[in-house]
Design an enzyme around this catalytic site. Structure first.
Site, mmCIF file in Angstrom:
data_model
loop_
_atom_site.group_PDB
_atom_site.id
_atom_site.type_symbol
_atom_site.label_atom_id
_atom_site.label_comp_id
_atom_site.label_asym_id
_atom_site.label_seq_id
_atom_site.Cartn_x
_atom_site.Cartn_y
_atom_site.Cartn_z
ATOM 1 C CG ASP A 48 26.515 -6.005 11.089
ATOM 2 O OD1 ASP A 48 26.664 -7.189 11.443
ATOM 3 O OD2 ASP A 48 25.473 -5.582 10.560
ATOM 4 C CE LYS A 91 11.808 8.514 0.657
ATOM 5 N NZ LYS A 91 10.686 8.565 -0.292
ATOM 6 C CG LEU A 114 17.072 -1.559 -6.696
ATOM 7 C CD1 LEU A 114 18.552 -1.349 -6.531
ATOM 8 C CD2 LEU A 114 16.796 -2.266 -8.000
ATOM 9 C CB VAL A 136 17.620 -0.075 -1.704
ATOM 10 C CG1 VAL A 136 18.770 0.189 -2.638
ATOM 11 C CG2 VAL A 136 18.124 -0.228 -0.295
ATOM 12 C CD GLU A 175 9.044 -0.632 1.660
ATOM 13 O OE1 GLU A 175 8.644 -0.696 0.485
ATOM 14 O OE2 GLU A 175 8.440 -0.053 2.568
ATOM 15 N N GLY A 176 13.046 -2.626 3.416
ATOM 16 C CA GLY A 176 13.095 -3.270 4.723
ATOM 17 C C GLY A 176 12.430 -2.378 5.742
ATOM 18 C CB THR A 177 11.884 -2.711 9.375
ATOM 19 O OG1 THR A 177 13.167 -3.284 9.581
ATOM 20 C CG2 THR A 177 10.840 -3.797 9.348
ATOM 21 C CE1 TYR A 178 18.384 2.766 9.287
ATOM 22 C CE2 TYR A 178 19.539 1.320 7.787
ATOM 23 C CZ TYR A 178 19.499 2.469 8.540
ATOM 24 O OH TYR A 178 20.582 3.301 8.551
ATOM 25 C CB ALA A 179 16.781 1.798 4.318
#
Lengths: 356, 410
Positions: free
Chosen positions: B193, B98, B73, B81, B75-79
Site C-alpha cells: 500500500d 488505538k 488527533l 489516533v 478518528e477513522g472507521t478503523y482506528a
C-alpha cells in the site's frame, strides 16, 4: 598602530564621560571634508540649507529645474547635479570640477547619497569596506580576550581611515590581509595583484587612466603560472598585513562523501553462498508454471528467504545482547535520524531500549 | 527471531553504534522473553497474587503505564489516533493508534493490526515508521505506540502549491522512499500500500513509510495471494489483471507512481474504477501483448479487458521528457524502469537503488534543507487512522463518513 590612531578612541571615552558636546565631532568636521570648496562652507546637517538646492558646479537651482538630483562620488564626496555629471564625465574620467579638488572621478562611481550628512556617508562606506576585510568571528579565536583585541585593532584601522591617519600604510596592510585571507580560503584561486580600490579615499591615490604595457606585463607575470618569489611558500615569511594573537588556523571543510543510495546499509550472507538456482523436485512445477512467471513472482526471492531464515539465528547470543543492552540502558538510544527528529521537535531523544 | 545486527545476516545498519542497540520493537519482544526469564520464581507467573492479574496482564499494564495519551488527533472507521508522550519524559512524543473493535473480527484482533504489529516490530530502519510498543486497554482495544511524525505526508507536500521544490529535492525524497521499500523487500516484506499519504515526514524531514496494514511476507511458491490490494491509483497492471502470484515488483510500481506524482505535482494515473484504471495505464504504456509481456493473455481478466480492444502503443520518450522535466534523463530512465508493464522486466528494489540516477548530479538535497510544511499533528492523525487501500476522494466515502457517528460528534 600609530599613536595618533589611539586619540579618537581616547577622546570618545572622554566624550562618554562628559556626556555632551563633542570634541570628536569637531575634529571630524575639520578632518574629513578638508577639500570642501571654499565657496561652500561646511553646513550643519540639521539646518535645511537653501544652498543645497543649488548645484555648486553649474549654479542651476531647483527653482529652475524641479527634477534636479544631486550625486556624490565616494572619491571626494563633492555634490553636484545629475546634468553636470553627465556633461563632465560622459567621455571618461575627468578631474573633479570643484575648485581645489584634484581627484579624478569616474561617472560609474557617482551615486545618490544615503545620509544627509556626507561625513556619515563616508564613515559608513569606510566601515563597510573594513568589515568586508576583517570578518572574523568570536568562534575564530582561542579566547574572548583575543577576540576583543582583534575588535580593537579593527576599530583602530577604521578610525585611521576615517581620520586619514597613516592611510597609505593602513590601506596596504588591509589589502595584504585580504589577499592572504583569500589565498587561505581558496588555495587554487589565481593570485591577483592587490589593486587599490578606487572607491576609497586615499590622499595619494594616483589614478592611472590606462594601464601601460609594462604594467600589464607585470600583472600577467604575477598572476600567471610562474611561481612568485615569496607568495606560495606561505605564511611564515610572508607579511599578512596583520597578526592576531590567538587566531585559529582556518580548517577547510571536509569534502563531501559520494552519495550512497543505500544509506550505508548493506547485507551479505555470512554463513552460506547463494546460488542462482536450486534443483529440487518439489519446486519444478511452480518453477515452470506460467502463472508464477507472468506476475513477476521471483523464485530467487524464495530461495534466499529460505536460506536467510535457516541461517538467520546463527551467531546470535541473546545473553550477550541482554548484557550489552543493559550496559547502555541509560545511554543514547536509537538511530541518528530519530534523535535529530526529536531534537528538531524540541524534545529529547526517545529512549526505546527500556520498554520494561 | 534475530536480535543481533552484528552477527545477523539481516541488513546491517550503517556505523557500529546500532550494533549494541536492540531496537525498540525488537526489544519489546526481547523484553517479554527476558522478563519472563528474569521473573524470579514461577510463583508470580502462576499465582495471581496482586489483584488477580496474571503475568501477561501485569506486563501489559506496565507497558501501558509508560505512556500518557493526550489529545485526539483523528478518528477513522478503523482506528483513533491520539498524541501522547512517555510518562517519565513528556518531551518524548509518540502517536498512539488505538484500533477500534471491528465487527468482522469479534473474537480477535483485526487483520490490519496484526500485520502492522508483526512487520513493524521486525523492521527497524530510519525510513520506516518506528513501533515503540503495543498494549491493550481495559475494553480489549489494542493500541500501537508509533513514532511521532508531525510534518505531514508526501501527498500534502506536492498538493501544497505554496511550497516549491526542485529536482534535487525530489531525488532526496524518492531515495528515502526507495530505501524503505528496498529494506522491506530485503526482509521479505511486501508493503502493498505504498502511496503519497502513507509516506509521513518526521520533524527533521525524513520520509518514513507507514501503514503496514496490508503488508505480508513474500509468499511461498504455489500459495495464492490476493490481487485486491494497493490503492487503485498505485495498483500495478498484473494485479488489475488478476494475477495471484507476484513479488516485490508490485511495490516498485507503486513507488514509481509516487515519484512520478512528486515530479508532476498531480496524480499520475488517476481513475474512477478498477477497469478504468487499466485503460488509464494502457493509455500511457500501451496494451500489453504476448510479445511485450509473455504470458499476459493467460491472466484472468485479460480477455475481458483487452479481448476486443484495438491495439494501443506506448508513448515514446518525448512524452516522458515533456511530462517529467524535473527528473532529467536518468531520472526518466529510472522511472520507466520502475513502471514497466511486465513485472519480470521491471526493476527490483535493489536494482532501483543501484541506478546511476542517485549518484548523478544534482546530489540529493540534505534532509535538513528539504522544503517543509507544517502539516502538524492533525494530518498525522488523519494518515494513521486510515485503513489500507482507502481513497478519500470517492463520493461513497463521504456517505460512509456520515454514518460514522464518532466523527459526527467532533
Amino acid at each position: 598602530m600609530s599613536k595618533s590612531a589611539r586619540a579618537p578612541g581616547a577622546s570618545s571615552k572622554r566624550l562618554a564621560e562628559d556626556g555632551g558636546a563633542s570634541p570628536l565631532s569637531h575634529s571630524l568636521h575639520s578632518l574629513s571634508l578638508q577639500h570642501s570648496s571654499p565657496s561652500k562652507p561646511a553646513r550643519s546637517p540639521a539646518v535645511a540649507d537653501p544652498s543645497s538646492d543649488i548645484c555648486p558646479v553649474c549654479k542651476s537651482s531647483r527653482y529652475l529645474n524641479p527634477n534636479m538630483r544631486f550625486l556624490v562620488n565616494p572619491e571626494c564626496y563633492h555634490k553636484m547635479c545629475e546634468s553636470c555629471v553627465d556633461r563632465i564625465f560622459s567621455h571618461g574620467p575627468a578631474p573633479c570640477p570643484i575648485a581645489g579638488c584634484k581627484r579624478t572621478l569616474r561617472k560609474a562611481k557617482f551615486r545618490r547619497q544615503t545620509f544627509e550628512d556626507l561625513k556619515v556617508e563616508r564613515e559608513v562606506d569606510i566601515r563597510r569596506r573594513v568589515a568586508r576585510a576583517m570578518n572574523k568571528q568570536e568562534s575564530d579565536f582561542e579566547t574572548l580576550k583575543d577576540y576583543n583585541d582583534y575588535l580593537e585593532t579593527v576599530e583602530e584601522i577604521t578610525w585611521n581611515l576615517i581620520l586619514k591617519i597613516d592611510v597609505e600604510n593602513t590601506e596596504r596592510r588591509l589589502r595584504l590581509w585580504e589577499e592572504t585571507q583569500k589565498a587561505e580560503r581558496d588555495p587554487n584561486a589565481p593570485r591577483r595583484l592587490a589593486e587599490p580600490d578606487p572607491s576609497l579615499p586615499s590622499d595619494t591615490s594616483h589614478v592611472v587612466l590606462k594601464k601601460g604595457a609594462t604594467q600589464r606585463k607585470a600583472l600577467a607575470a604575477s598572476s600567471g603560472n610562474t611561481p612568485d618569489p615569496f607568495g606560495t611558500s606561505d605564511d611564515a615569511d610572508k607579511d599578512a598585513g596583520f597578526v592576531f594573537h590567538g587566531l585559529k588556523k582556518y580548517v577547510p571543510p571536509e569534502p563531501e562523501k559520494p552519495f550512497n543510495p543505500f544509506g550505508g546499509w548493506g547485507i551479505e550472507p555470512k554463513y552460506y553462498v547463494f546460488q542462482k538456482d536450486y534443483d529440487v523436485d518439489w519446486l519444478t512445477r511452480q518453477k515452470n508454471d506460467p502463472g508464477h512467471l507472468v506476475g513477476g513472482y521471483d523464485m530467487q526471492d524464495f530461495y534466499s528467504r529460505c536460506l536467510r531464515e535457516a541461517f538467520g539465528g546463527l551467531g546470535i547470543f541473546i545473553e550477550d545482547e541482554i548484557i550489552a543492552r543493559e550496559n547502555q540502558a541509560s545511554g543514547d538510544a536509537g538511530v541518528g535520524t530519530r534523535s535529530a527528529a526529536t531534537a528538531a521537535a524540541g524534545g529529547k531523544d526517545v529512549d526505546m531500549s527500556d520498554v520494561f | 527471531m534475530t536480535f543481533s545486527p552484528v552477527l545477523s545476516p539481516r541488513p546491517n545498519p550503517p556505523g557500529t553504534k546500532m550494533a549494541t542497540n536492540a531496537t525498540a520493537a525488537k526489544a519489546k519482544a526481547l523484553a517479554i522473553l527476558n522478563n519472563s526469564r528474569a521473573v524470579p520464581s514461577p510463583s508470580v507467573a502462576s499465582t495471581p497474587g496482586d489483584g488477580g492479574l496474571d503475568l501477561a496482564e501485569q506486563m501489559n499494564d506496565e507497558v501501558r503505564r509508560r505512556f500518557v495519551s493526550g489529545t485526539r488527533l483523528g478518528e477513522g472507521t478503523y482506528a483513533i489516533v491520539y498524541s501522547g508522550h512517555y510518562r517519565h519524559d513528556p518531551s518524548k512524543l509518540v502517536a498512539i493508534k488505538k484500533i477500534k473493535l471491528n465487527a468482522d473480527f469479534k473474537d480477535g484482533i483485526a487483520m490490519d493490526a496484526i500485520r502492522e504489529i508483526k512487520f513493524l516490530s521486525e523492521l527497524s530502519h530510519p525510513n520506516i515508521i518506528q513501533l515503540h510498543a503495543v498494549f491493550s486497554t481495559k475494553d480489549q482495544n489494542i493500541s500501537l505506540v508509533l513514532e511521532h511524525l508531525p510534518l505531514g505526508d508526501l501527498e500534502m507536500l506536492w498538493k501544497n502549491h505554496s511550497i516549491s521544490y526542485g529536482g534535487a529535492d525530489i531525488k532526496s525524497w524518492a531515495n528515502m522512499l526507495c530505501q524503505a521499500v528496498w529494506f522491506c523487500h530485503e526482509n521479505y516484506v511486501l508493503h502493498r500500500d505504498i502511496k503519497g499519504n502513507n509516506l509521513l515526514i518526521s520533524a527533521d524531514g525524513t520520509v518514513k513509510l507507514a501503514d503496514f496494514g496490508l503488508a505480508r511476507s513474500f509468499a511461498d511458491p504455489g500459495r495464492d495471494m490476493t490481487c485486491n490490494v494497493i490503492t487503485r491509483f498505485y495498483r500495478p497492471p498484473e494485479l488489475l489483471l488478476g494475477c495471484r502470484h507476484y513479488g516485490g515488483c508490485v511495490d516498485v510500481w507503486s513507488t514509481g507512481c509516487v515519484i512520478a506524482e512528486l515530479a508532476i505535482r498531480e496524480f499520475f494515473l488517476p481513475s474512477e474504477t478498477d477497469i478504468q484504471q487499466l485503460s488509464v495505464i494502457c493509455d500511457v504504456f500501451g496494451i500489453p501483448t504476448e510479445e511485450t509481456w509473455p504470458g499476459v493473455s493467460k491472466l484472468r481478466h485479460y480477455e475481458a479487458s483487452f479481448g476486443a480492444a484495438a491495439p494501443k502503443h506506448p508513448h515514446g520518450i518525448n512524452y516522458w521528457k515533456q511530462r517529467f522535466p524535473l527528473l532529467g534523463e536518468d531520472g526518466i530512465d529510472l522511472l520507466r524502469g520502475m513502471l514497466r508493464m511486465d513485472p519480470m522486466k521491471r526493476l527490483s528494489a535493489t536494482q532501483v537503488l543501484q541506478h546511476p540516477y542517485w549518484t548523478n548530479a544534482p546530489r540529493p538535497t540534505k534532509k535538513e534543507n528539504l522544503p517543509k510544511q507544517g502539516g502538524g499533528e492533525k494530518t498525522m492523525g488523519e494518515d494513521l487512522k486510515r485503513r489500507g487501500g482507502e481513497i478519500e476522494t470517492g463520493r461513497l466515502d463521504k456517505v460512509a463518513r456520515k454514518l460514522d457517528f464518532g466523527a459526527m460528534k467532533k
